[in-house]
Design a protein around this motif. Sequence first.
Motif, PDB file in Angstrom:
ATOM      1  N   ALA A 253       0.912  -1.242   0.012  1.00 24.13           N
ATOM      2  CA  ALA A 253       0.049   0.151   0.014  1.00 24.13           C
ATOM      3  C   ALA A 253       0.988   1.153  -0.143  1.00 24.13           C
ATOM      4  O   ALA A 253       0.819   2.210  -0.888  1.00 24.13           O
ATOM      5  N   VAL A 254       1.936   1.086   0.823  1.00 26.29           N
ATOM      6  CA  VAL A 254       2.632   2.361   0.805  1.00 26.29           C
ATOM      7  C   VAL A 254       3.325   2.707  -0.504  1.00 26.29           C
ATOM      8  O   VAL A 254       3.596   3.608  -1.095  1.00 26.29           O
ATOM      9  N   LEU A 255       3.973   1.191  -1.129  1.00 25.76           N
ATOM     10  CA  LEU A 255       4.720   1.320  -2.364  1.00 25.76           C
ATOM     11  C   LEU A 255       3.771   1.887  -3.389  1.00 25.76           C
ATOM     12  O   LEU A 255       4.244   2.887  -4.268  1.00 25.76           O
ATOM     13  N   ALA A 256       2.599   1.652  -3.450  1.00 28.18           N
ATOM     14  CA  ALA A 256       1.596   2.168  -4.467  1.00 28.18           C
ATOM     15  C   ALA A 256       1.360   3.664  -4.336  1.00 28.18           C
ATOM     16  O   ALA A 256       1.231   4.189  -5.252  1.00 28.18           O
ATOM     17  N   ARG A 257       1.349   3.851  -3.177  1.00 33.90           N
ATOM     18  CA  ARG A 257       1.110   5.542  -2.892  1.00 33.90           C
ATOM     19  C   ARG A 257       2.300   6.294  -3.359  1.00 33.90           C
ATOM     20  O   ARG A 257       2.179   7.268  -4.029  1.00 33.90           O
ATOM     21  N   ALA A 258       3.641   5.561  -3.070  1.00 39.89           N
ATOM     22  CA  ALA A 258       4.774   6.476  -3.542  1.00 39.89           C
ATOM     23  C   ALA A 258       4.706   6.487  -5.230  1.00 39.89           C
ATOM     24  O   ALA A 258       5.285   7.324  -5.615  1.00 39.89           O
ATOM     25  N   VAL A 259       4.414   5.268  -5.774  1.00 41.11           N
ATOM     26  CA  VAL A 259       4.476   5.202  -7.247  1.00 41.11           C
ATOM     27  C   VAL A 259       3.592   6.209  -7.631  1.00 41.11           C
ATOM     28  O   VAL A 259       3.707   6.995  -8.662  1.00 41.11           O
ATOM     29  N   VAL A 260       2.140   6.250  -7.319  1.00 37.55           N
ATOM     30  CA  VAL A 260       1.391   7.357  -7.868  1.00 37.55           C
ATOM     31  C   VAL A 260       1.718   8.786  -7.616  1.00 37.55           C
ATOM     32  O   VAL A 260       1.544   9.527  -8.608  1.00 37.55           O
ATOM     33  N   GLU A 261       2.313   8.890  -6.383  1.00 36.34           N
ATOM     34  CA  GLU A 261       2.960  10.155  -6.264  1.00 36.34           C
ATOM     35  C   GLU A 261       3.834  10.487  -7.398  1.00 36.34           C
ATOM     36  O   GLU A 261       3.981  11.738  -7.796  1.00 36.34           O
ATOM     37  N   SER A 262       4.798   9.861  -7.560  1.00 36.56           N
ATOM     38  CA  SER A 262       5.909   9.903  -8.233  1.00 36.56           C
ATOM     39  C   SER A 262       5.454  10.063  -9.894  1.00 36.56           C
ATOM     40  O   SER A 262       6.196  10.849 -10.742  1.00 36.56           O
ATOM     41  N   LEU A 263       4.178   9.653 -10.169  1.00 39.00           N
ATOM     42  CA  LEU A 263       3.808   9.892 -11.341  1.00 39.00           C
ATOM     43  C   LEU A 263       2.822  11.078 -11.690  1.00 39.00           C
ATOM     44  O   LEU A 263       2.104  11.325 -12.620  1.00 39.00           O
ATOM     45  N   ARG A 264       2.472  11.759 -10.498  1.00 38.47           N
ATOM     46  CA  ARG A 264       1.820  12.803 -10.595  1.00 38.47           C
ATOM     47  C   ARG A 264       1.734  13.848 -11.498  1.00 38.47           C
ATOM     48  O   ARG A 264       1.053  14.231 -12.329  1.00 38.47           O
ATOM     49  N   GLN A 265       3.062  14.438 -11.759  1.00 42.41           N
ATOM     50  CA  GLN A 265       3.606  15.281 -12.728  1.00 42.41           C
ATOM     51  C   GLN A 265       3.118  14.902 -14.181  1.00 42.41           C
ATOM     52  O   GLN A 265       2.440  15.430 -14.996  1.00 42.41           O
ATOM     53  N   GLN A 266       3.676  13.631 -14.245  1.00 42.73           N
ATOM     54  CA  GLN A 266       3.320  13.064 -15.582  1.00 42.73           C
ATOM     55  C   GLN A 266       1.810  12.896 -15.981  1.00 42.73           C
ATOM     56  O   GLN A 266       1.252  13.242 -17.141  1.00 42.73           O
ATOM     57  N   ALA A 267       1.019  12.337 -14.801  1.00 45.92           N
ATOM     58  CA  ALA A 267      -0.326  12.481 -15.241  1.00 45.92           C
ATOM     59  C   ALA A 267      -0.899  13.844 -15.632  1.00 45.92           C
ATOM     60  O   ALA A 267      -1.704  13.835 -16.203  1.00 45.92           O
ATOM     61  N   LEU A 295       4.287  -1.608 -10.996  1.00 42.81           N
ATOM     62  CA  LEU A 295       3.290  -0.568 -10.984  1.00 42.81           C
ATOM     63  C   LEU A 295       3.541   0.646 -11.849  1.00 42.81           C
ATOM     64  O   LEU A 295       2.514   1.078 -12.505  1.00 42.81           O
ATOM     65  N   THR A 296       4.975   0.958 -11.929  1.00 44.80           N
ATOM     66  CA  THR A 296       5.047   2.037 -12.819  1.00 44.80           C
ATOM     67  C   THR A 296       4.715   1.733 -14.223  1.00 44.80           C
ATOM     68  O   THR A 296       4.334   2.313 -14.712  1.00 44.80           O
ATOM     69  N   ASN A 297       5.148   0.747 -14.690  1.00 44.31           N
ATOM     70  CA  ASN A 297       4.935   0.191 -15.973  1.00 44.31           C
ATOM     71  C   ASN A 297       3.451   0.157 -16.367  1.00 44.31           C
ATOM     72  O   ASN A 297       3.146   0.613 -17.448  1.00 44.31           O
ATOM     73  N   LEU A 298       2.675  -0.208 -15.451  1.00 35.06           N
ATOM     74  CA  LEU A 298       1.202  -0.512 -15.638  1.00 35.06           C
ATOM     75  C   LEU A 298       0.563   0.983 -15.715  1.00 35.06           C
ATOM     76  O   LEU A 298      -0.270   1.380 -16.589  1.00 35.06           O
ATOM     77  N   LEU A 299       1.095   1.911 -14.705  1.00 34.45           N
ATOM     78  CA  LEU A 299       0.359   3.181 -14.804  1.00 34.45           C
ATOM     79  C   LEU A 299       0.913   4.115 -15.988  1.00 34.45           C
ATOM     80  O   LEU A 299      -0.023   4.830 -16.515  1.00 34.45           O
ATOM     81  N   THR A 300       2.099   3.689 -16.228  1.00 30.60           N
ATOM     82  CA  THR A 300       2.712   4.557 -17.477  1.00 30.60           C
ATOM     83  C   THR A 300       1.751   4.328 -18.674  1.00 30.60           C
ATOM     84  O   THR A 300       1.569   5.188 -19.337  1.00 30.60           O
ATOM     85  N   ASN A 301       1.688   2.979 -18.858  1.00 28.82           N
ATOM     86  CA  ASN A 301       0.650   2.401 -20.001  1.00 28.82           C
ATOM     87  C   ASN A 301      -0.611   3.248 -19.787  1.00 28.82           C
ATOM     88  O   ASN A 301      -1.078   3.672 -20.915  1.00 28.82           O
ATOM     89  N   ALA A 302      -1.482   3.317 -18.566  1.00 28.31           N
ATOM     90  CA  ALA A 302      -2.545   3.680 -18.559  1.00 28.31           C
ATOM     91  C   ALA A 302      -2.756   5.212 -19.209  1.00 28.31           C
ATOM     92  O   ALA A 302      -3.488   5.682 -19.472  1.00 28.31           O
TER      93      ALA A 302
END
Length: 415
Positions: A253-267, A295-302
């Motif tokens: 859960a912590v890891l997922a929050r960190a990944v989402v946060e790191s992709l915020r700008q890109q989003a 997680l990063t690969n899946l979110l980046t694709n999305a």
Amino acid sequence: MNFEVESKLLIVDDLPENLLALEALIRAPGRVVYRAASAEAALALLLEHEFALAIVDVQMPGMNGFELAELMRGTERTRHIPIIFVSAAGRELNYAFQGYESGAVDFLHKPLDPHAVVSKVNVFVDLYQHRKALRHEMESLAAAHRKQEELVQQLQHTQQELERAVRMRDDFMSMVSHELRTPLNTLYLEAQLRQLHLSKGNLANFSPERLPAMIERDQRQIRNMVRLIDDMLDVTRMRRDALSIQTKPVDLAVLARAVVESLRQQAEAAGTVITLEAPAALHGVWDEFRIEQVLTNLLTNALRYGGGKPVQMVVQQIGDTAQVAVRDQGIGIAPQDQARIFEQFERTADSHKHAAGLGLGLYITRKIVSLHGGRIGVESAPGEGSRFVVDLPMHASDTGGDTGPSDAAGAHAQP
Ligand SMILES: Nc1ncnc2c1ncn2[C@@H]1O[C@H](COP(=O)(O)OP(=O)(O)OP(=O)(O)O)[C@@H](O)[C@H]1O
Ligand SMILES: [Mg+2]
């Protein structure tokens, strides 16, 4: 002809002394002589063996020689066996049996002339040997031909594979160059711009307020290039089966929050919002760096293929499985593409319009997931978005592979 077969000869006569005398005459190396005391006994032998020749007494009690020949003519197996009739009657009988279609027919008269018997039998046996040898050669030729065709097909197949591999390598090289060029160009232009500012004494551009953003921009480009090179290294390791995972307790859960946060700008840049639904904590044992990659690969694709619509990530525990689902509402994936996108360099025709990419992300993702003993799947329809689901056992064990220190997490440290 160096092809030798044994020739079986059948002699049919109701008188044992005739059989013995005839056998003595025609016996020779490479021949086996079978004796039958009646037409019925002859038929039994005919069904069991393949004969080069039958020598048949015409006058026999019960079924006579001609009747036996009639029967032989009616059966595919015996139709082609040459027959020599032995007859005591006058020569007018010579043509009594006619129409023995394809099989050759000849006559011998009693009392037997040994020379005539031997030479007639020799002719038929030679003929049989020749026919056999010819058939054998034809079969060998046909087999060789078949083998050759198989080889040609194999060669064609190999050639196609090679051509495909070369094409893939060329495509790959051009994609890599293209992908590396973009961040490099940006960095290069930035550097030129700064040089210009410096030469003009335009120091306001390097003020303390502007510097962090400047550094952040540089770092982003450098991160892109490092990711690309890491991906290529990962694929090389996977090809050698040398990619391994090193597990330790991780809070997903912590890891997922960190990944989402790191992709915020890109989003934001993609005009997209990522929402995350996750429990407060989800403890398991995994390779943290590698799961972050997943997680990063899946979110980046999305983000890339999500058409700017909201992206949702759901993390949950289901029994003894941790599940991560990433849902977008973008271009979707046609059923026929849903398996191959997990192979290296595979991209859908549509994807090129939306983003540049090497087609490695999902390949690497699937490998990592399976190294954890987990599974990845996709549900999607064109135009209706996609949902990628990863199931991980709560406790993955380290995997082997000839990993040196270069595979330690440090080797993948992001700049
Ligand atoms: N969420 C998605 N929606 C639609 N298509 C997708 C999605 N994720 C992946 N794809 C398709 O699968 C292909 C392979 O994805 P993958 O992540 O392996 O490579 P990529 O994104 O093209 O490049 P990269 O190597 O940079 O990840 C994509 O090119 C795209 O066609
Ligand atoms: Mg990708």
